[in-house]
Design an enzyme around this catalytic site. Sequence first.
Site, short mmCIF file in Angstrom:
data_model
loop_
_atom_site.label_atom_id
_atom_site.label_comp_id
_atom_site.label_asym_id
_atom_site.label_seq_id
_atom_site.Cartn_x
_atom_site.Cartn_y
_atom_site.Cartn_z
N TYR A 76 0.83 -1.20 0.00
CA TYR A 76 0.00 0.00 0.00
C TYR A 76 0.87 1.25 0.00
CZ TYR A 76 -3.74 3.18 1.62
OH TYR A 76 -4.64 4.21 1.76
N LYS A 93 1.14 3.94 -3.03
CA LYS A 93 0.75 5.34 -2.80
C LYS A 93 1.91 6.28 -3.10
CE LYS A 93 -3.55 4.75 -1.52
NZ LYS A 93 -4.65 5.09 -2.45
#
Length: 259
Positions: free
Chosen positions: A154, A158
Amino acid sequence: MRLEGRTAIVTGAASGIGRRIAERFAEEGAKVAIADLNRDSAEAAAEAIRGAGGTAMAVAMDVADEAAVQAGVEAVLKSWGRTDILVSNAGIQVVHPLEEFSFAEWRRVVAVHLDAAFLLTRACLPSMYANNHGRIIYMGSVHSKTASVLKAPYVAAKHGLMGLARVVAKEGARKGVTANVVCPGFVLTPLVEKQIPEQARTLGLSEQEVVQKVMLKDTVDGEFTTVDDIAEVTLFFASHPTAALTGQSLIASHGWHME
């Protein structure tokens, strides 16, 4: 109204942050395509917008599937003739220590966040370029700026959105296209609610301790960011009249991360 005459695609818009963004865009005059993996939920969200006097359509879309993304964007073009705004918002989360991640889990998280942003951007740019106008907004995170334990794919994805936005900002400038990243703190959506018990088990904390000592400990007021907060920031980028802000990100996190 700030988005009168514009068309927008918002992914992951059947619920949570995406739905509120779609609602705000419709309130400001945009035609909004609710793109979501769950077609029934997307249709329910679109119907709610229509019931409130807005214009919306539902599009079934697995954002990590190249053919599904292309078909979804083409459906919007067939109905409305153009795409002016893209909000790549759909997301998933898997929480493990790095050594416990399977490669399949890693690839799925990265695909839904980063590969999807690429696929959606590539599909929408021809229409934006043809009309010399486009606003591309990626839903990043405070984790686009910093890192937390248990979230390796993640955080990596990002961070990647920041780089992608800057490239799109440079390439799109000649055709009136801007690119930005919205970086929320913890928003109490189903995605975050799911993480609370997962992190409690992994870290040996109570769920209340996860909220207070992990998620909100660095905020200035101990408050979650809201879907309304993020919708307003996204609307700000979508409606900005010039390229003055292109390639930039904006953090909305109640002070969790500052720069």
